[in-house]
Design a protein around this motif. Sequence first.
Motif, short mmCIF file in Angstrom:
data_model
loop_
_atom_site.label_atom_id
_atom_site.label_comp_id
_atom_site.label_asym_id
_atom_site.label_seq_id
_atom_site.Cartn_x
_atom_site.Cartn_y
_atom_site.Cartn_z
N UNK A 77 -8.19 2.50 3.91
CA UNK A 77 -7.94 1.08 4.16
C UNK A 77 -6.87 0.89 5.23
N UNK A 78 -5.79 1.65 5.16
CA UNK A 78 -4.71 1.51 6.15
C UNK A 78 -5.18 1.98 7.52
N UNK A 79 -5.95 3.06 7.56
CA UNK A 79 -6.41 3.59 8.84
C UNK A 79 -7.34 2.61 9.55
N UNK A 80 -8.10 1.80 8.81
CA UNK A 80 -9.01 0.83 9.43
C UNK A 80 -8.28 -0.32 10.11
N UNK A 81 -7.00 -0.50 9.88
CA UNK A 81 -6.25 -1.63 10.43
C UNK A 81 -5.81 -1.40 11.87
N UNK A 82 -6.12 -0.25 12.49
CA UNK A 82 -5.60 0.07 13.82
C UNK A 82 -5.97 -1.00 14.84
N UNK A 83 -7.26 -1.38 14.95
CA UNK A 83 -7.68 -2.37 15.95
C UNK A 83 -7.08 -3.74 15.66
N UNK B 197 0.83 -1.22 0.00
CA UNK B 197 0.00 0.00 0.00
C UNK B 197 0.86 1.26 0.00
N UNK B 198 1.95 1.23 0.78
CA UNK B 198 2.84 2.40 0.83
C UNK B 198 3.48 2.65 -0.53
N UNK B 199 3.92 1.57 -1.19
CA UNK B 199 4.52 1.72 -2.51
C UNK B 199 3.54 2.29 -3.53
N UNK C 223 4.91 -3.02 14.20
CA UNK C 223 4.51 -1.71 14.75
C UNK C 223 5.22 -0.57 14.03
N UNK C 224 6.52 -0.76 13.76
CA UNK C 224 7.27 0.30 13.07
C UNK C 224 6.77 0.50 11.64
N UNK C 225 6.52 -0.61 10.95
CA UNK C 225 6.04 -0.49 9.56
C UNK C 225 4.70 0.24 9.52
N UNK C 226 3.79 -0.16 10.42
CA UNK C 226 2.46 0.47 10.41
C UNK C 226 2.54 1.95 10.79
N UNK C 227 3.41 2.27 11.78
CA UNK C 227 3.55 3.67 12.19
C UNK C 227 4.11 4.53 11.06
N UNK C 228 5.11 4.00 10.35
CA UNK C 228 5.69 4.75 9.23
C UNK C 228 4.65 4.96 8.13
N UNK C 229 3.84 3.95 7.86
CA UNK C 229 2.82 4.09 6.83
C UNK C 229 1.81 5.18 7.19
N UNK C 230 1.39 5.19 8.48
CA UNK C 230 0.44 6.22 8.90
C UNK C 230 1.05 7.62 8.80
N UNK C 231 2.32 7.75 9.18
CA UNK C 231 2.97 9.06 9.13
C UNK C 231 3.11 9.57 7.69
N UNK C 232 3.49 8.66 6.79
CA UNK C 232 3.64 9.07 5.39
C UNK C 232 2.30 9.56 4.83
N UNK C 233 1.25 8.84 5.12
CA UNK C 233 -0.05 9.20 4.56
C UNK C 233 -0.61 10.47 5.19
N UNK D 188 -8.22 8.42 12.04
CA UNK D 188 -8.65 8.25 13.43
C UNK D 188 -7.43 8.26 14.35
N UNK D 189 -6.86 9.42 14.53
CA UNK D 189 -5.66 9.50 15.37
C UNK D 189 -5.97 9.27 16.85
#
Length: 1313
Positions: free
Chosen positions: A1209-1215, A1112-1114, A1237-1247, A1302-1303
């Motif tokens: 789609x990425x934001x819905x993956x939090x839970x 998704x990030x790519x 955790x690091x991969x998901x955090x980086x994806x959220x920050x980029x978006x 949903x921060x």
Amino acid sequence: MRNLKLLKSLRSSELQGPGSPLCFSVRADTGALLIASQYSITEYDPRTGQVVSEASLTADAFLPEDGSGAVVGLQDLAELESACLATAGGDVVLFNLNTCQLECVGSVDSGLSSMSWSPDEELVILTTGQETIIMMTKDFEPITEVGIHQDDFGEGKFISVGWGKKETQFHGSEGKQAAQRKIQEVQPAVAWDDRRPRVTWRGDGQLFAVSAVCPQSGARKVRVWNREGVLQATSEPINGLEQALCWKPSGSLIASTRRHPNKHSVVFMEKNGLLHGDFALPFGKDEAKVKELLWNSDSTVLAIWLEDLTAGEDGRVNTYIQLWTVGNYHWYLKQSLEFGRDPQKAPVCVCWDPERPLRLHVVTRSWTSVSYDWGWTTERSAGLDADDDAGVAVIDGEKILVTTFRQSVVPPPMCSFELQLKSPVNQVTFLCRPQGTNQLAALTADGQISVYAQDSGEKDDKSADGFRVVSRPLVLQKTFRPTVVRDVPLALRQLLWLQDELFLGVIPGLLPTSSTLLMLRPTRDAGDSLAVGSEVEVDGVVVSVVHSSQTGTVALQLEDGQMRKLLWDHPEPSVEGWCDSRGCSINFPVPCVQMALCSMSGEEYLLGLTERSHLYAGDSELASNVSSFAVCNDFLLVTTHSHTCRCLQLSTLTVKGLQAALASDGGQNDETLRRVERGSRIVTVVPQDTRVILQMPRGNLETIHHRALVLAQLRKWLDGLKFREAFECMRKLRISLNFIYDHNPKVFLENIETFITQLNSINHINLFLTELKEEDTTSSMYPRPESSPVQAPPTSSQKKVDVVCDALRSAMESMDPNKFCLSILTAHVKKTVPELETALQKVHELRENPPEAPAAVSAEEALKYLLFLVNVNELYDYSLGTYDFDLVLMVAEKSQKDPKEYLPFLNMLKSLEPNYQRYTIDKHLKRYRKALHHLSKCGEEHFPEALQLVKEQKLYSEALRLYPADSPHYQTLSCAYAEHLVEQQQAEQAGLLLWRCGEPARALQAFATSSSWRNAVCVAQQIPLPPDQLALLARDLAEKLHEQRRYSEAALLLDQYAKDCEEAILALITGAVWEEALRLIYMHDRRDITETNLKPAILEAVSTQTSFLEAQVGTFARHKTRLAVVREQKEKARLDMLDEDGPDCVDAELYSEASSVMTGSKYSQSNSRISSRSSKNRRKAERKKLSLKEGSPMEDRALMFALGEIITAVDKMREEVHNLLKVLVLFQFDKQAEKLQQTYEEALQVMEAAVPEVWPEGLQTSQGPLTGPNSTANSIMASFQQQQRPAASQQDTEVPTPPKMRNGVRWKLSVLK
């Protein structure tokens, strides 16, 4: 219906010279006069009284010194800056206006009799003493010389095709006698004819005509020649043709005069020499002679210069100049100038000004020059109330043709009545005093003022022959003779009748640039003289005077446009400058030919219309295309050259508002604007009425009812509760009758009995009711004026039509129900839901109990009227629905139905049991709910029929309400309903019905089908099912839930009812419900599953989530980069187009941020032709529009939508990530957890960081002006224009909104930091 009114006259008598003037010409550039006498030629400026230049004609022997010579022609040549004159001796002389030198450019030995230059001053025609025509260029190079008298007819000779002899031709009204009539011999020219040739040119200079005395017959004959000197046509033999000749500048007719045995007339000829119309002069056969005919430059006025044939006792003759105009094929004598019998005051030269069409120049024998400036005016009465007859007076010689437009519209030249005077009329004025505006005064050529008023005696309106007198003529009351010195004709001008015994007039002042205002009053000795009560000297030439009936103000206009106010009601009348409310002086920028006073915003303004169609209010220009205007009461009406008529209410406007209103094109329901015929002019407006009288260019009249006047009058009537007047007007002018209620609903409902009483007509009330609509006409068709208060409609929840119908019906029933019977029926039928049954019942009551009142309506008439309002078949059905067979028969008898059709049916119905009868009727009328209700009362034997009706019409719910819950019918209906619900894919609801009516087996099947496992388990235990069958049911339900990804519910069934813990745990692991799976593992002590299934599933989930995030990030990064490139290309393409095509390029707007057109795209256009016939097609079209292919028309929108979907789609993956991280930490998979955790955090920050870049602020709003170092003048102008107008092409797809992240959801684990 216009008159010629003298605006000003300029008399100059300073010039004196030897001899007398013979010829003169007007210099078009300076306005100076060139006058030639027997001794000299003089250039004279009448405005300054100075001789500009002068040269002697005798010094160089061009004319003899004894004064016996004559000048036969004089012409100003503007291009050569010279004047050309021709002498009777044969010399053609040029007079240089700069050096005052004379030069002979040619000479004819036989002498010259006339000289005429072409209108373009390129050719000159000379007629010689040898009866020849010499044509020369402007450089005096000879072109041709031909004889005047030619035997040939000319090139335009008529061709006979040999269709029979003259005896067999049709001769029209003359009859067959015309074939045998002998041609009369042409009589020689009259004795006073000077026998000189007359030459006249057509306005375009292509043809000229010559009138000369024929040597053979001695009579005059007219020949037409072309520009090359070739004869075109010769006139037919005309007995009594005279010397005067003038070609109409517009080119249609040649005017001359002819003496008949019983009359003297002006005749017109076509270019082929045939006669084409005439009009008689107001003289006897041998009473006067016509010296010259002169058309003005725009062909609207024909001047006739006449002289008495017989001298008086003193041996002198009288001289006249008459001005004639034509309208609707009738010739009117508009002005008559009488110069008296003094030979020194008689004109010797007359001509029209070449530049100003209505300026006439006259030079007398005593070297006095007089110039008259005329203007067109419509003499209309100025009343403001309904007593004013809207009279218009038209001058026609010694008659005044008066038309009173309030009573009747009479087309000219006819009129309501004629006023016969003893002398030609020069001016007419109506009395300015209110309540007396129908009276008029006439100033005649002999200087008298005749006053006409309405006869005070009471007379019968019917004449002896039975006809009704519509407009009673005015009666002469008195004739006054003003004590004014008359040096020249029309010394008194601009006559205004201010009061019964007060006249205002203007005479020339002591100086040429001044005027004197005279206040004329009758003398005290009761004589017929008008004495000068007071004089007011005005520094300037007064050209127009106007009076306001509302304020009594008298305004003056000077020749340069300055405005003055006359304080005439003061003890000492005086003149002051016109000032506005701030004390600033106000003047017209240019002189105006028509003026009127009006009030706007509490301030008085002077309106003026110029010759060039500019309308001014003081010094402010209101419009530049106005052809005529009129002020009536509070309204300004104007006609424009764009063929429209505007009517504006002045009290609601300011000057700027008036300018804006006149400049606007008008909306769809703009009541101020309407189209009119081309060239229409306003004649008058009937006060306190809706009629506007327009005159067409030909002269015929047209009456219009301007919508603004109509609505204003209707509002007055409705506010005054004059419902009848308003109704009649609206009915006649096709105004929606809804306006009667919509104007003020509250007042109408409060005075509804007044409305009924005033109309007092059943037909009118019915017409009002039938036109009622829910639409509020005051907000759609007839918008309220901005200044009027908005009337709030009643707050009732009922609809407008129902409110009015109920109110009228109630009022009519209380007043006289018998009289208003038909209107009451109309009120029932016209309601939103027609009350046909009630109306039919009233008709039935009339039949049963006929009213005894003499004017009452019978049942037959009422039913016949009801059939007129309602379709007969519909009314028959309604009557059948009342179950009243007498009413049904009554309606059927009035219809076109065949008795064989309805009688058997009605007889069959009468034989049935009452409930079944009603069921049959309702079923026939397709009122199935009522039919079911009646059928349910028919007993047990009809239940199968009821069940069939329920199934056919799907009336299950209604049927269940009709039967008790404990009855077998209720159970049968419930089962049928359940079957229907199963067919409709609503098995769960079917199970509920079956369960409650005692069908648990079928209910269990329905619940199992709908996966309603809780209800299914309850029903299974109620039956009850054996444990093995219950377990089997649980497994079947769990399998269905598994397919539906309801893993937790499937695990519950497997664990509790199937007693299979392993399958339950595996279902939870499959659904990633980690914590619940651990609970069951430890509850059932199956830790082996942890190693065999749980941990491998956890690690697989980590791998899947990590791969998904990286993908998704790519994708997000690629789409974001491409979006930046697309936007850059679009901006570059937009700037390029602006620079190439300029600010008016419509296509440039397609390159804004809100569109997606790409330069260099392989797609030529967007899918604008895709039809949106269905939602499926629309979705398909949207998908095609939002294509991610490079270069597609809406690629930027597609990229934004794709980026938004990735973020969501990425934001819905939090839970889900949070739960996975917890089990990873539990089983000590710390590295995998930290990486996830690091991969998901980086994806959220980029978006989150990319959101402002992908969705910048102001993307969906209009952009500001495009400025900057790279902008050009064209691009900046286009940017401003783009802000002020809608986009040229708006895309269907909206700009996507940025997604919300949903921060606030906490998903990270602190132990992994």
